[in-house]
Scaffold this active site. Structure first.
Site, PDB file in Angstrom:
ATOM      1  N   CYS A 140      -3.601   4.767   9.457  1.00 42.23           N
ATOM      2  CA  CYS A 140      -2.132   4.403   9.986  1.00 42.23           C
ATOM      3  C   CYS A 140      -1.551   5.483  10.941  1.00 42.23           C
ATOM      4  O   CYS A 140      -0.455   5.108  11.195  1.00 42.23           O
ATOM      5  CB  CYS A 140      -1.429   4.065   8.813  1.00 42.23           C
ATOM      6  N   CYS A 182      -1.057   8.709   6.901  1.00 40.74           N
ATOM      7  CA  CYS A 182      -2.401   8.560   6.419  1.00 40.74           C
ATOM      8  C   CYS A 182      -3.482   8.192   7.942  1.00 40.74           C
ATOM      9  O   CYS A 182      -2.953   7.933   8.799  1.00 40.74           O
ATOM     10  CB  CYS A 182      -2.520   7.139   5.538  1.00 40.74           C
ATOM     11  N   CYS A 230       8.253   3.874   5.862  1.00 42.18           N
ATOM     12  CA  CYS A 230       7.374   3.544   4.704  1.00 42.18           C
ATOM     13  C   CYS A 230       8.164   3.225   3.525  1.00 42.18           C
ATOM     14  O   CYS A 230       7.796   3.053   2.359  1.00 42.18           O
ATOM     15  CB  CYS A 230       6.364   4.400   4.600  1.00 42.18           C
ATOM     16  N   CYS A 269       0.919  -1.318   0.079  1.00 46.93           N
ATOM     17  CA  CYS A 269       0.020  -0.037   0.038  1.00 46.93           C
ATOM     18  C   CYS A 269       0.838   1.319   0.055  1.00 46.93           C
ATOM     19  O   CYS A 269       0.666   2.060  -0.845  1.00 46.93           O
ATOM     20  CB  CYS A 269      -0.950   0.006   1.191  1.00 46.93           C
ATOM     21  N   CYS A 270       1.835   1.214   0.619  1.00 47.58           N
ATOM     22  CA  CYS A 270       2.906   2.408   0.900  1.00 47.58           C
ATOM     23  C   CYS A 270       3.768   2.535  -0.367  1.00 47.58           C
ATOM     24  O   CYS A 270       3.770   3.458  -1.003  1.00 47.58           O
ATOM     25  CB  CYS A 270       3.770   2.253   2.061  1.00 47.58           C
TER      26      CYS A 270
END
Ligand code: SF4
Length: 240
Positions: A194, A191, A220, A108-109
């Site tokens: 997170c 985000c 990340c 996702c990152c």
């Protein structure tokens, strides 16, 4: 404070003189990022400033983008992830994939942050970060200028000697806009799903991906080169 400001502005000017339009500041909009934006605008350094909209940011971060636009004009270039890549990832793994495994979180990152950043850095010679030595134990040896083998660029760290206290003193002195989540004990803001507030004495990075194994570095992958994690572990971010 004056010494820290002079040091930061001198390094920014040096970077600009050396790299011209091939220099970019990737801003996380964290507290030190706001100081850097102010210094760049106050001293008319004409450095391109970019930030990432991952699509999952908290509302106070969008409010801050607007406040910056009102104060400094249209100087912030907002980058977005590739819509097709996000769509394919979400279709395959679900919208909250990052909660299911470390691998999914890294994916996702990668899609929402690392890939758009790579695109922004393409063709550049150097980039500026807001990283500070006091942000985490693994940031104690940040040099003014570093080689970034991951992106093949020079990396300038003008805020490395500032402490959190210095940053907030500057913000208050100049009445700068800042992310209101900081008032609710959020230190490192990324985000919305997170990021969480931290308690007194906790490592600032403890507010990110806290559900993962504590041995997994809360990073990340945006600044992999400057830290010492095993190969494959994402490392240090600018707080994004
Ligand atoms: S911080 Fe969370 S939501 Fe944002 S890109 Fe990384 S895993 Fe995805």
């Amino acid at each position: 404070m004056k010494l820290l400001m002079d040091e930061a502005v001198t390094l920014l000017q040096e970077a600009k003189d050396k790299h011209g339009d091939k220099l970019v500041y990737s801003c996380s909009l964290g507290s030190q990022g706001i100081v850097l934006i102010d210094l760049i605008c106050r001293y008319n350094l004409d450095i391109r400033i970019v930030t990432l909209d991952t699509g999952r940011l908290p509302q106070p971060t969008y409010d801050l983008m607007d406040a910056l636009r009102e104060r400094y004009g249209n100087m912030l270039h907002i980058l977005f992830p590739d819509a097709g890549a996000v769509q394919a990832m979400v279709h395959e793994y679900g919208v909250n994939l990052f909660q299911k495994s470390v691998e999914n979180r890294k994916l996702c990152c990668q899609v929402r942050k690392v890939q758009p950043l790579k695109k922004a850095l393409h063709g550049m010679e150097a980039w500026i970060t807001g990283r500070r030595k006091d942000q985490a134990k693994n940031r104690g040896d940040i040099a003014p200028v570093e080689d970034d083998p991951v992106y093949g660029l020079k990396k300038y760290n003008p805020m490395r000697n500032w402490t959190e206290k210095d940053v907030w003193a500057y913000i208050r002195e100049h009445d700068l806009p800042y992310n209101k989540l900081h008032d609710a004990f959020y230190v490192s803001i990324g985000c919305e799903p997170c990021t969480r507030a931290i308690s007194m004495g906790e490592d600032p990075r403890a507010g990110r991906w806290w559900w993962e194994n504590k041995d997994t570095l809360a990073e990340c992958g945006l600044h992999v080169s400057s830290l010492k994690a095993p190969k494959g572990e994402g490392e240090s971010g600018d707080g994004i």
